[in-house]
Design an enzyme around this catalytic site. Structure first.
Site, mmCIF file in Angstrom:
data_model
loop_
_atom_site.group_PDB
_atom_site.id
_atom_site.type_symbol
_atom_site.label_atom_id
_atom_site.label_comp_id
_atom_site.label_asym_id
_atom_site.label_seq_id
_atom_site.Cartn_x
_atom_site.Cartn_y
_atom_site.Cartn_z
ATOM 1 N N ILE A 65 0.893 -1.156 0.000
ATOM 2 C CA ILE A 65 0.000 0.000 0.000
ATOM 3 C C ILE A 65 0.928 1.200 0.000
ATOM 4 O O ILE A 65 1.834 1.288 0.830
ATOM 5 C CB ILE A 65 -0.926 0.064 1.230
ATOM 6 C CG1 ILE A 65 -1.966 -1.048 1.191
ATOM 7 C CG2 ILE A 65 -1.621 1.431 1.287
ATOM 8 C CD1 ILE A 65 -2.970 -0.979 2.333
ATOM 9 N N VAL A 67 0.935 5.585 -0.657
ATOM 10 C CA VAL A 67 0.231 6.838 -0.885
ATOM 11 C C VAL A 67 1.285 7.926 -1.050
ATOM 12 O O VAL A 67 2.222 8.011 -0.254
ATOM 13 C CB VAL A 67 -0.727 7.169 0.277
ATOM 14 C CG1 VAL A 67 -1.391 8.520 0.070
ATOM 15 C CG2 VAL A 67 -1.773 6.073 0.438
ATOM 16 N N GLU A 95 3.268 -8.521 5.440
ATOM 17 C CA GLU A 95 4.470 -8.267 6.226
ATOM 18 C C GLU A 95 4.687 -6.770 6.252
ATOM 19 O O GLU A 95 4.417 -6.076 5.264
ATOM 20 C CB GLU A 95 5.683 -8.945 5.585
ATOM 21 C CG GLU A 95 5.614 -10.447 5.599
ATOM 22 C CD GLU A 95 6.691 -11.085 4.747
ATOM 23 O OE1 GLU A 95 7.419 -10.355 4.033
ATOM 24 O OE2 GLU A 95 6.798 -12.305 4.778
ATOM 25 N N TYR A 107 -3.026 -1.446 10.019
ATOM 26 C CA TYR A 107 -3.393 -2.854 9.934
ATOM 27 C C TYR A 107 -4.135 -3.322 11.184
ATOM 28 O O TYR A 107 -5.131 -4.028 11.094
ATOM 29 C CB TYR A 107 -2.170 -3.723 9.657
ATOM 30 C CG TYR A 107 -1.483 -3.351 8.362
ATOM 31 C CD1 TYR A 107 -2.218 -3.113 7.202
ATOM 32 C CD2 TYR A 107 -0.110 -3.218 8.282
ATOM 33 C CE1 TYR A 107 -1.598 -2.765 6.019
ATOM 34 C CE2 TYR A 107 0.517 -2.871 7.095
ATOM 35 C CZ TYR A 107 -0.237 -2.639 5.969
ATOM 36 O OH TYR A 107 0.370 -2.291 4.797
#
Length: 134
Positions: A65, A67, A95, A107
């Protein structure tokens, strides 16, 4: 949120988001994988972030992920993660660097639980293995 994006767009986000970004070859291989799930978030038509991983029948793995720095703090990573989770069946694994506190918080807030540890996985840092049962 669009589902189509180019390797060049991802490469641009990678270059500005990671100390060790994926190469164009790695990105292209991921996009061309039959089991790849890749999502992009645009802001005013500009690619601001993306998420990618593998979706298999019994489990999935989130690989990245990212950004862009100028769009961080706006909930884009949270939105991308939620969309990735929606597309998955079975358990989801990932991970993350142990020192990446923002990602660890993201997460955990999405219901992931630590399932393991890989000492010195990143050379200078441990990898935390997270799992979410879907």
């Amino acid at each position: 949120m669009r589902n189509l994006l180019t390797a060049e767009q991802i490469f641009g986000i990678e270059q500005k988001s990671f100390d060790e970004p994926w190469s164009m070859e790695m990105i292209t291989a991921q996009l061309n994988s039959g089991n790849s799930t890749t999502l992009i978030k645009t802001v005013n038509g500009v690619p601001a972030g993306y998420a990618t991983g593998l979706k298999l029948e019994e489990e999935s793995e989130l690989y990245r992920i990212a950004v862009l720095p100028e769009y961080r703090g706006q909930g884009i990573a949270k939105e991308l993660l939620a969309r990735f989770i929606e597309k998955c069946e079975g358990d989801i694994f990932l991970e993350v660097r142990s020192r990446n506190t923002a990602a660890v918080h993201l997460y955990k807030s999405a219901g992931f639980k630590q399932a393991g540890l890989r000492k010195n996985y990143y050379g200078d840092d441990d990898a935390l293995i997270f799992k979410k049962e879907v």
